[in-house]
Design a protein around this motif. Sequence first.
Motif, PDB file in Angstrom:
ATOM      1  N   LEU A   1      28.058  17.721  -9.058  1.00  0.00           N
ATOM      2  CA  LEU A   1      28.241  16.269  -8.685  1.00  0.00           C
ATOM      3  C   LEU A   1      29.868  16.449  -8.089  1.00  0.00           C
ATOM      4  CD1 LEU A   1      27.945  13.375  -8.922  1.00  0.00           C
ATOM      5  CD2 LEU A   1      28.820  13.300 -11.473  1.00  0.00           C
ATOM      6  N   PHE A   2      30.660  16.990  -8.626  1.00  0.00           N
ATOM      7  CA  PHE A   2      32.259  16.897  -7.985  1.00  0.00           C
ATOM      8  C   PHE A   2      32.228  17.368  -6.764  1.00  0.00           C
ATOM      9  CE2 PHE A   2      33.760  16.318 -12.721  1.00  0.00           C
ATOM     10  CZ  PHE A   2      33.821  14.958 -12.601  1.00  0.00           C
ATOM     11  N   HIS A   3      31.516  18.841  -6.685  1.00  0.00           N
ATOM     12  CA  HIS A   3      31.352  19.357  -5.344  1.00  0.00           C
ATOM     13  C   HIS A   3      31.098  18.190  -4.338  1.00  0.00           C
ATOM     14  CE1 HIS A   3      31.060  22.348  -2.238  1.00  0.00           C
ATOM     15  NE2 HIS A   3      29.696  22.123  -2.094  1.00  0.00           N
ATOM     16  N   TYR A   4      29.925  17.613  -4.499  1.00  0.00           N
ATOM     17  CA  TYR A   4      29.431  16.591  -3.814  1.00  0.00           C
ATOM     18  C   TYR A   4      30.314  15.502  -3.325  1.00  0.00           C
ATOM     19  CZ  TYR A   4      26.492  12.494  -2.792  1.00  0.00           C
ATOM     20  OH  TYR A   4      25.671  11.214  -2.174  1.00  0.00           O
ATOM     21  N   ILE A   5      30.980  14.957  -4.459  1.00  0.00           N
ATOM     22  CA  ILE A   5      31.969  13.900  -4.124  1.00  0.00           C
ATOM     23  C   ILE A   5      33.129  14.260  -3.454  1.00  0.00           C
ATOM     24  CG2 ILE A   5      33.741  12.442  -5.617  1.00  0.00           C
ATOM     25  CD1 ILE A   5      31.882  12.303  -7.707  1.00  0.00           C
ATOM     26  N   LEU A   6      33.649  15.504  -3.392  1.00  0.00           N
ATOM     27  CA  LEU A   6      34.698  16.056  -3.000  1.00  0.00           C
ATOM     28  C   LEU A   6      34.429  16.605  -1.479  1.00  0.00           C
ATOM     29  CD1 LEU A   6      36.745  17.600  -5.861  1.00  0.00           C
ATOM     30  CD2 LEU A   6      37.021  15.536  -4.760  1.00  0.00           C
ATOM     31  N   LYS A   7      33.379  16.652  -0.977  1.00  0.00           N
ATOM     32  CA  LYS A   7      32.921  17.407   0.212  1.00  0.00           C
ATOM     33  C   LYS A   7      33.540  16.541   1.285  1.00  0.00           C
ATOM     34  CE  LYS A   7      28.097  18.148   0.106  1.00  0.00           C
ATOM     35  NZ  LYS A   7      26.833  18.353   0.535  1.00  0.00           N
ATOM     36  N   PRO A   8      34.116  17.060   2.347  1.00  0.00           N
ATOM     37  CA  PRO A   8      34.415  16.274   3.389  1.00  0.00           C
ATOM     38  C   PRO A   8      33.465  15.646   4.142  1.00  0.00           C
ATOM     39  CG  PRO A   8      35.272  18.384   3.488  1.00  0.00           C
ATOM     40  CD  PRO A   8      34.436  18.376   2.306  1.00  0.00           C
TER      41      PRO A   8
ATOM     42  N   ILE B   1      22.842  15.628  -4.853  1.00  0.00           N
ATOM     43  CA  ILE B   1      23.800  16.560  -5.218  1.00  0.00           C
ATOM     44  C   ILE B   1      23.747  17.815  -4.606  1.00  0.00           C
ATOM     45  CG2 ILE B   1      24.971  17.648  -7.306  1.00  0.00           C
ATOM     46  CD1 ILE B   1      24.340  15.245  -8.938  1.00  0.00           C
ATOM     47  N   PHE B   2      22.556  18.355  -4.620  1.00  0.00           N
ATOM     48  CA  PHE B   2      22.325  19.908  -4.265  1.00  0.00           C
ATOM     49  C   PHE B   2      21.894  19.814  -2.883  1.00  0.00           C
ATOM     50  CE2 PHE B   2      22.691  19.985  -8.856  1.00  0.00           C
ATOM     51  CZ  PHE B   2      23.535  21.001  -9.194  1.00  0.00           C
ATOM     52  N   GLY B   3      21.114  18.925  -2.457  1.00  0.00           N
ATOM     53  CA  GLY B   3      20.767  18.872  -0.932  1.00  0.00           C
ATOM     54  C   GLY B   3      19.643  20.110  -0.882  1.00  0.00           C
ATOM     55  N   ASN B   4      19.970  20.709   0.230  1.00  0.00           N
ATOM     56  CA  ASN B   4      18.995  22.019   0.558  1.00  0.00           C
ATOM     57  C   ASN B   4      18.809  23.050  -0.376  1.00  0.00           C
ATOM     58  OD1 ASN B   4      18.268  20.524   2.986  1.00  0.00           O
ATOM     59  ND2 ASN B   4      20.006  21.836   4.166  1.00  0.00           N
ATOM     60  N   ASN B   5      19.903  22.915  -1.332  1.00  0.00           N
ATOM     61  CA  ASN B   5      19.807  23.907  -2.334  1.00  0.00           C
ATOM     62  C   ASN B   5      19.432  23.556  -3.683  1.00  0.00           C
ATOM     63  OD1 ASN B   5      21.653  25.743  -0.535  1.00  0.00           O
ATOM     64  ND2 ASN B   5      23.136  24.090  -1.085  1.00  0.00           N
ATOM     65  N   GLU B   6      18.860  22.355  -3.723  1.00  0.00           N
ATOM     66  CA  GLU B   6      18.210  21.890  -5.097  1.00  0.00           C
ATOM     67  C   GLU B   6      17.065  23.067  -5.617  1.00  0.00           C
ATOM     68  OE1 GLU B   6      15.078  18.255  -6.539  1.00  0.00           O
ATOM     69  OE2 GLU B   6      15.620  18.316  -4.404  1.00  0.00           O
ATOM     70  N   LYS B   7      16.211  23.403  -4.818  1.00  0.00           N
ATOM     71  CA  LYS B   7      15.149  24.254  -5.191  1.00  0.00           C
ATOM     72  C   LYS B   7      15.790  25.501  -5.886  1.00  0.00           C
ATOM     73  CE  LYS B   7      11.139  26.767  -4.068  1.00  0.00           C
ATOM     74  NZ  LYS B   7      10.598  27.712  -3.013  1.00  0.00           N
ATOM     75  N   GLU B   8      16.571  26.153  -5.218  1.00  0.00           N
ATOM     76  CA  GLU B   8      17.363  27.346  -5.856  1.00  0.00           C
ATOM     77  C   GLU B   8      18.130  27.084  -6.922  1.00  0.00           C
ATOM     78  OE1 GLU B   8      19.982  31.371  -4.161  1.00  0.00           O
ATOM     79  OE2 GLU B   8      19.662  29.361  -2.696  1.00  0.00           O
ATOM     80  N   ILE B   9      18.954  26.273  -7.101  1.00  0.00           N
ATOM     81  CA  ILE B   9      19.581  26.137  -8.210  1.00  0.00           C
ATOM     82  C   ILE B   9      18.651  25.578  -9.506  1.00  0.00           C
ATOM     83  CG2 ILE B   9      20.154  23.672  -8.069  1.00  0.00           C
ATOM     84  CD1 ILE B   9      22.773  26.179  -9.285  1.00  0.00           C
TER      85      ILE B   9
ATOM     86  N   GLY C   1      28.370  27.138  -1.729  1.00  0.00           N
ATOM     87  CA  GLY C   1      29.270  27.567  -0.577  1.00  0.00           C
ATOM     88  C   GLY C   1      30.893  27.271  -1.001  1.00  0.00           C
ATOM     89  N   ASN C   2      31.103  27.371  -2.298  1.00  0.00           N
ATOM     90  CA  ASN C   2      32.313  26.966  -2.878  1.00  0.00           C
ATOM     91  C   ASN C   2      32.263  28.201  -3.878  1.00  0.00           C
ATOM     92  OD1 ASN C   2      34.691  26.181  -4.175  1.00  0.00           O
ATOM     93  ND2 ASN C   2      33.770  24.173  -4.805  1.00  0.00           N
ATOM     94  N   ASN C   3      32.918  29.101  -3.745  1.00  0.00           N
ATOM     95  CA  ASN C   3      33.001  30.460  -4.411  1.00  0.00           C
ATOM     96  C   ASN C   3      34.179  30.307  -5.315  1.00  0.00           C
ATOM     97  OD1 ASN C   3      31.055  31.912  -2.939  1.00  0.00           O
ATOM     98  ND2 ASN C   3      32.596  32.844  -1.644  1.00  0.00           N
ATOM     99  N   SER C   4      35.016  29.396  -5.392  1.00  0.00           N
ATOM    100  CA  SER C   4      35.985  29.035  -6.426  1.00  0.00           C
ATOM    101  C   SER C   4      35.374  28.808  -7.906  1.00  0.00           C
ATOM    102  CB  SER C   4      37.045  28.142  -5.993  1.00  0.00           C
ATOM    103  OG  SER C   4      36.596  26.810  -6.123  1.00  0.00           O
TER     104      SER C   4
END
Length: 185
Positions: A51-58, A76-84, A153-156
Amino acid sequence: MINLTESIQKNLGYAALNKIDPNTQDINKDEKSFGINSLAQAAIPAVVSGLFHYILKPREENIMLNDEKHKWIPEIFGNNEKEITERIATYAGTSVVNAKGEMEHIADEAVRIVQDNLKDKNNSVELREFAIAHKNDALPYLPAVLQTGYILGNNSLDDRTHKMEGPVSSLMHSFEKTFSSDNSK
């Protein structure tokens, strides 16, 4: 100040989440469980981080969390929904359908809590400031095996140092919040 991860856990009646050991990148094996506790352990921090990654995406448009009948997990997860979702289901030893249902329930509660903590629900700057202030709330609970940061895509998010606690780590995290800039408002 609230901790979104802990608030969701309490509000939805899940068992207390266990913090991840920065050395092993998982919870203590004596505390590991299956079923709903394990699902909450994986899903709550993953959804909050997402959620926070989604909100802070440029992005060009302003993100608002006003739609109460929204399906948040695909958003929130877009194309990554299935994998997560599959990774959370595997971690919890449950079905993908069950994991996705709990994730939607968790996401609804996360959005509700965020909205309740904003003075102006239509202010995207305030929303982004809230996300910046709370973006690390979930990291001490986020199992590394999910590889949430890699998937988003946010390794931090997967960085061991974000899971460390103590006086030095707290000081470093406060510096990070103070000096982090968000020029995409």
